[in-house]
Design a protein around this motif. Structure first.
Motif, PDB file in Angstrom:
ATOM      1  N   SER A 189      30.917  30.795  27.850  1.00 55.17           N
ATOM      2  CA  SER A 189      30.866  30.276  29.437  1.00 55.17           C
ATOM      3  C   SER A 189      29.355  30.497  29.695  1.00 55.17           C
ATOM      4  O   SER A 189      28.703  31.286  29.457  1.00 55.17           O
ATOM      5  N   ASP A 190      28.739  29.548  30.405  1.00 57.91           N
ATOM      6  CA  ASP A 190      27.165  29.407  30.680  1.00 57.91           C
ATOM      7  C   ASP A 190      26.964  30.699  31.738  1.00 57.91           C
ATOM      8  O   ASP A 190      25.921  31.123  31.640  1.00 57.91           O
ATOM      9  N   ARG A 191      28.012  31.123  32.561  1.00 62.49           N
ATOM     10  CA  ARG A 191      27.390  32.042  33.525  1.00 62.49           C
ATOM     11  C   ARG A 191      28.801  32.825  33.504  1.00 62.49           C
ATOM     12  O   ARG A 191      29.901  32.506  33.074  1.00 62.49           O
ATOM     13  N   THR A 192      28.594  34.106  33.992  1.00 62.23           N
ATOM     14  CA  THR A 192      29.893  35.268  34.039  1.00 62.23           C
ATOM     15  C   THR A 192      30.849  34.674  35.138  1.00 62.23           C
ATOM     16  O   THR A 192      30.623  33.859  36.123  1.00 62.23           O
ATOM     17  N   PHE A 193      31.830  35.253  34.922  1.00 60.37           N
ATOM     18  CA  PHE A 193      33.097  34.892  35.913  1.00 60.37           C
ATOM     19  C   PHE A 193      33.709  36.182  36.331  1.00 60.37           C
ATOM     20  O   PHE A 193      33.465  37.131  35.794  1.00 60.37           O
ATOM     21  N   LYS A 194      34.425  36.364  37.671  1.00 63.70           N
ATOM     22  CA  LYS A 194      35.044  37.407  37.964  1.00 63.70           C
ATOM     23  C   LYS A 194      36.297  37.570  37.666  1.00 63.70           C
ATOM     24  O   LYS A 194      37.249  36.642  37.381  1.00 63.70           O
ATOM     25  N   VAL A 195      36.994  39.047  37.453  1.00 62.83           N
ATOM     26  CA  VAL A 195      38.449  39.255  37.340  1.00 62.83           C
ATOM     27  C   VAL A 195      38.245  40.151  38.611  1.00 62.83           C
ATOM     28  O   VAL A 195      37.994  41.174  38.728  1.00 62.83           O
ATOM     29  N   ILE A 196      39.582  39.727  39.205  1.00 60.13           N
ATOM     30  CA  ILE A 196      39.883  40.442  40.614  1.00 60.13           C
ATOM     31  C   ILE A 196      41.308  40.798  40.780  1.00 60.13           C
ATOM     32  O   ILE A 196      42.191  40.245  40.012  1.00 60.13           O
ATOM     33  N   ASN A 197      41.716  41.842  41.682  1.00 63.46           N
ATOM     34  CA  ASN A 197      42.851  42.114  41.887  1.00 63.46           C
ATOM     35  C   ASN A 197      43.534  40.939  42.640  1.00 63.46           C
ATOM     36  O   ASN A 197      42.970  40.101  43.171  1.00 63.46           O
ATOM     37  N   LEU A 198      45.068  40.818  42.528  1.00 60.24           N
ATOM     38  CA  LEU A 198      45.760  39.819  43.190  1.00 60.24           C
ATOM     39  C   LEU A 198      45.502  39.678  44.847  1.00 60.24           C
ATOM     40  O   LEU A 198      45.551  40.864  45.091  1.00 60.24           O
ATOM     41  N   VAL A 199      45.084  38.586  45.137  1.00 58.55           N
ATOM     42  CA  VAL A 199      44.797  38.415  46.524  1.00 58.55           C
ATOM     43  C   VAL A 199      45.906  37.584  47.186  1.00 58.55           C
ATOM     44  O   VAL A 199      46.077  36.538  46.665  1.00 58.55           O
ATOM     45  N   ASP A 200      46.535  38.070  48.364  1.00 55.60           N
ATOM     46  CA  ASP A 200      47.567  37.219  49.031  1.00 55.60           C
ATOM     47  C   ASP A 200      47.190  36.487  50.271  1.00 55.60           C
ATOM     48  O   ASP A 200      47.340  37.181  51.344  1.00 55.60           O
ATOM     49  N   THR A 201      46.202  35.667  50.150  1.00 54.75           N
ATOM     50  CA  THR A 201      45.680  34.910  51.336  1.00 54.75           C
ATOM     51  C   THR A 201      45.971  33.540  51.213  1.00 54.75           C
ATOM     52  O   THR A 201      46.468  32.868  49.930  1.00 54.75           O
ATOM     53  N   PRO A 202      45.888  32.581  52.343  1.00 51.42           N
ATOM     54  CA  PRO A 202      46.099  31.231  52.228  1.00 51.42           C
ATOM     55  C   PRO A 202      45.079  30.433  51.034  1.00 51.42           C
ATOM     56  O   PRO A 202      45.635  29.890  50.428  1.00 51.42           O
ATOM     57  N   GLN A 203      43.837  31.043  50.884  1.00 51.71           N
ATOM     58  CA  GLN A 203      43.052  30.433  50.128  1.00 51.71           C
ATOM     59  C   GLN A 203      43.486  30.697  48.750  1.00 51.71           C
ATOM     60  O   GLN A 203      43.600  29.972  47.908  1.00 51.71           O
TER      61      GLN A 203
END
Length: 148
Positions: A113-127
């Motif tokens: 990957s050209d840059r880093t990406f995130k791993v996040i906890n599951l988010v329960d929002t409209p987005q």
């Protein structure tokens, strides 16, 4: 080991630059590359994402590079047209962080990957729900294209 990889890649006639990541040589060819995730994305635990690459046929190895080092994800095949996709469920035991990269290896050549990406906890929002629907459509599109 790095010198062996570099020597093998030079023998293949590939224009290379050495990555700052130890023991990986990154191909500078526009033909072979990581498509997704390629940097800046946020991947949520338990969700399925289409890991994507292009520019190679045959077998590829997918690995995740992070603080803990390099972890193999899968060995899979590219399509005849040189593209590839692997449906990956983000493990819940994977550490939350923003310093992950996808490594795709085909023979003696790697791309990350050209840059880093995130791993996040599951988010329960409209987005988050819209993101999940986008992932589902990408997965369905992939399955339909494989049937054609």
């Amino acid at each position: 080991m790095l010198m062996q990889i570099f020597t093998r890649l030079i023998a293949l006639g590939t224009i290379l630059s050495l990555s700052l990541v130890p023991f990986l040589a990154k191909a500078e060819s526009v033909d072979f590359r990581v498509v997704f995730p390629n940097g800046g994305e946020s991947l949520e635990h338990s969700n399925v994402y289409p890991l994507q690459w292009s520019g190679t046929t045959g077998e590829v190895e997918l690995s995740l590079m992070g603080r803990e080092g390099i972890t193999p994800i899968a060995t899979t095949m590219s399509r005849r047209d040189g593209t590839g996709i692997y449906l990956w469920r983000v493990p819940t035991n994977l550490s939350v962080g923003q310093d992950y990269r996808l490594v795709v290896t085909s023979g003696a050549v790697n791309d990350i990957s050209d840059r880093t990406f995130k791993v996040i906890n599951l988010v329960d929002t409209p987005q988050a729900k819209r993101n999940q629907l986008t992932n589902i459509f990408q997965i369905l599109n992939h399955l339909i294209s494989r049937w054609q």
